[in-house]
Design a protein around this motif. Structure first.
Motif, short mmCIF file in Angstrom:
data_model
loop_
_atom_site.label_atom_id
_atom_site.label_comp_id
_atom_site.label_asym_id
_atom_site.label_seq_id
_atom_site.Cartn_x
_atom_site.Cartn_y
_atom_site.Cartn_z
N VAL A 1 -12.61 -12.50 42.74
CA VAL A 1 -12.29 -12.96 41.37
C VAL A 1 -10.78 -13.18 41.27
O VAL A 1 -10.31 -14.20 40.74
N ALA A 2 -10.00 -12.22 41.79
CA ALA A 2 -8.54 -12.35 41.75
C ALA A 2 -8.11 -13.62 42.48
O ALA A 2 -7.25 -14.37 42.02
N GLN A 3 -8.74 -13.87 43.64
CA GLN A 3 -8.38 -15.07 44.42
C GLN A 3 -8.64 -16.35 43.62
O GLN A 3 -7.79 -17.25 43.58
N THR B 1 1.79 -13.30 45.14
CA THR B 1 0.36 -13.22 44.79
C THR B 1 -0.29 -12.08 45.58
O THR B 1 -1.37 -12.27 46.15
N SER B 2 0.36 -10.91 45.66
CA SER B 2 -0.18 -9.87 46.55
C SER B 2 -1.39 -9.15 45.97
O SER B 2 -2.19 -8.58 46.70
N CYS B 3 -1.52 -9.18 44.64
CA CYS B 3 -2.62 -8.42 44.04
C CYS B 3 -3.28 -9.24 42.94
O CYS B 3 -4.07 -10.14 43.22
N ASP B 4 -2.89 -8.99 41.68
CA ASP B 4 -3.59 -9.69 40.59
C ASP B 4 -2.66 -10.43 39.65
O ASP B 4 -3.09 -10.88 38.60
N ASP B 5 -1.37 -10.55 40.02
CA ASP B 5 -0.46 -11.36 39.19
C ASP B 5 0.07 -12.53 40.01
O ASP B 5 0.46 -12.34 41.16
N THR B 6 0.06 -13.71 39.40
CA THR B 6 0.61 -14.89 40.06
C THR B 6 2.01 -15.10 39.50
O THR B 6 2.16 -15.38 38.30
N GLY C 1 -13.30 -3.25 34.89
CA GLY C 1 -12.88 -1.87 35.16
C GLY C 1 -12.15 -1.74 36.49
O GLY C 1 -12.04 -0.67 37.05
N GLY C 2 -11.68 -2.85 37.04
CA GLY C 2 -10.95 -2.80 38.31
C GLY C 2 -10.82 -4.20 38.88
O GLY C 2 -11.40 -5.15 38.34
N ILE C 3 -10.06 -4.31 39.97
CA ILE C 3 -9.82 -5.64 40.54
C ILE C 3 -10.89 -5.98 41.57
O ILE C 3 -11.13 -5.22 42.51
N SER D 1 -6.10 -8.88 31.65
CA SER D 1 -7.21 -8.93 30.69
C SER D 1 -8.53 -9.29 31.39
O SER D 1 -9.59 -8.80 31.02
N SER D 2 -8.46 -10.14 32.43
CA SER D 2 -9.69 -10.51 33.17
C SER D 2 -10.28 -9.29 33.86
O SER D 2 -11.49 -9.11 33.88
N HIS D 3 -9.40 -8.45 34.46
CA HIS D 3 -9.91 -7.32 35.24
C HIS D 3 -10.30 -6.13 34.37
O HIS D 3 -11.09 -5.30 34.81
#
Length: 401
Positions: A53-55, A15-20, A47-49, A41-43
């Motif tokens: 929100v990612a958490q 879970t280091s960035c935006d994929d679980t 227009g960016g992470i 698709s959420s990000h």
């Protein structure tokens, strides 16, 4: 105690960035079950992470992702030998979600925890599917990183070069966005890098030199990268063309395919030059023994999916007697399999210095070097290169590199 003496099994959590991501991998590299939840698709909407929100998205999905991996493998946590989890580097808010869940599983089932370095896992991923002996040279290129690393073992990595500013994946994504490629139906669902590659392939022969891109850091005889200049030049070219042609705000450049080909060529040439110098440095410093005739270049990270870049690097490396490898494309981007495999390699190599059941001692780290730096030594070596000739778009252009 190994749960199955014949072949151990490791659970990997990423879970280091935006994929679980989660996966179960055996000692011989068989993936028993893998599952990933992508936040792309959420990000896209933002227009960016955005880290908080990612958490939240990781929190909402971590349990089901891990449970799905177990379900696909037809196993329970009792059946595994260790839990491997990314603990460095990455977005701290994201890392903490995977770390907490990994500790929860490890504690509940009394399994050792193996903390994993995200970039080291990318570097070793290709060894799960190809026979690549240590040592080897690795070019790790993604949306967050650009590194040239000499890899000696599961525990020893030596950094030859890194990016001074932007990562190549980020530059490709930003320019794809600036070109409004998402307004073209066939590119709408692709990542920026994929869209630029696909559009570049559509350009015709005369188009691969329609736009000029300066070669970054050409005066510096080292292996450092810089993609900011290419990105700025691209933005300037786009602005000039839009203004000259009086384009509407949502209109694309009429020759956007040629533009993509020229930009991708600029990015690729820069990678070719830095990687060639790294190869020549390894040869000059005799980092590969003469007894080891099989030299390998591994290209990893999300940008390794780009066939134009990968094929150009393979062509250059072959001229120095190197074979070039990359992981299967779906394992180039962040995933649980690479974390499980890295844990497995550590287990098999008995590189278990960090493996522990004292869970409270394992913490996350947002920033963390991949290994010892040889960057100053590369600069001191001051290697002048005679550039290998490479066709970046075979059949479409004059030979140039």
């Amino acid at each position: 105690h190994l749960a199955t003496q014949s072949s151990p099994v490791v659970l990997g959590i990423e879970t280091s960035c935006d994929d679980t991501g989660a996966a179960l991998v055996t000692g011989n590299g068989t993936v028993l079950g893998e599952y990933i939840h992508s936040q792309q698709s959420s990000h896209l909407r933002f227009g960016g992470i955005i880290p908080p929100v990612a958490q939240d998205i990781h929190r909402a999905n971590i349990e089901s992702v891990v449970q799905n991996a177990f379900k696909l493998a037809n196993m329970t946590p009792n059946d595994i030998d260790a839990v491997a989890v990314t603990n460095r580097p990455g977005l701290p808010l994201s890392l903490i979600v995977g770390m907490r869940y990994a500790k929860h599983i490890a504690r509940s089932y009394n399994k050792p925890l193996i903390p994993i370095h995200h970039m080291q896992a990318h570097a070793l991923m290709a060894r799960m599917t190809s026979t690549i002996p240590y040592p080897f040279l690795c070019l790790l290129v993604s949306g967050g990183h650009s590194l040239l690393v000499y890899v000696e073992s599961t525990a020893r990595f030596r950094l030859l070069g890194e990016t001074l500013d932007d990562a190549p994946g980020e530059a490709l994504d930003k320019i794809a966005r600036r070109l409004k490629l998402r307004n073209v139906a066939k590119y709408a669902q692709m990542s920026g890098g994929q869209a630029i590659e696909a559009a570049a392939q559509q350009a015709c022969a005369k188009d691969t030199s329609a736009y000029e891109f300066p070669l970054p850091l050409s005066k510096y005889r080292d292996c450092q990268f810089s993609f900011a200049g290419l990105k700025n030049t691209a933005t300037r070219h786009i602005l000039e063309r839009e203004s000259t042609l009086h384009l509407a705000p949502d209109a694309l450049l009429p020759d956007y395919e040629a533009f993509c080909a020229c930009f991708l060529k600029g990015v690729t040439r820069h990678m070719l030059h830095r990687t060639q110098r790294a190869i020549e440095y390894c040869e000059r410093r005799k980092l590969f023994s003469d007894a080891e005739p099989n030299r390998s270049l591994v290209v990893s990270g999300g940008v390794a999916c780009n066939d134009v870049i990968f094929n150009a690097l393979s062509s250059m490396a072959a001229q120095f007697g190197y074979s070039t490898y990359r992981p299967p494309k779906k394992l180039c981007t962040d995933n649980g399999t690479m974390i499980a495999w890295n844990g497995m390699e550590k287990l098999l190599a008995k590189d278990t210095a960090e493996m522990t059941t004292k869970y409270e001692q394992v913490d996350i780290s947002g920033k963390c070097p991949i290994g010892d730096s040889l960057i100053d030594d590369v600069k001191e070596a001051n290697i002048a290169c005679k550039w290998a000739k490479v066709d970046i778009f075979p059949g479409k252009e004059e030979v140039s590199s």
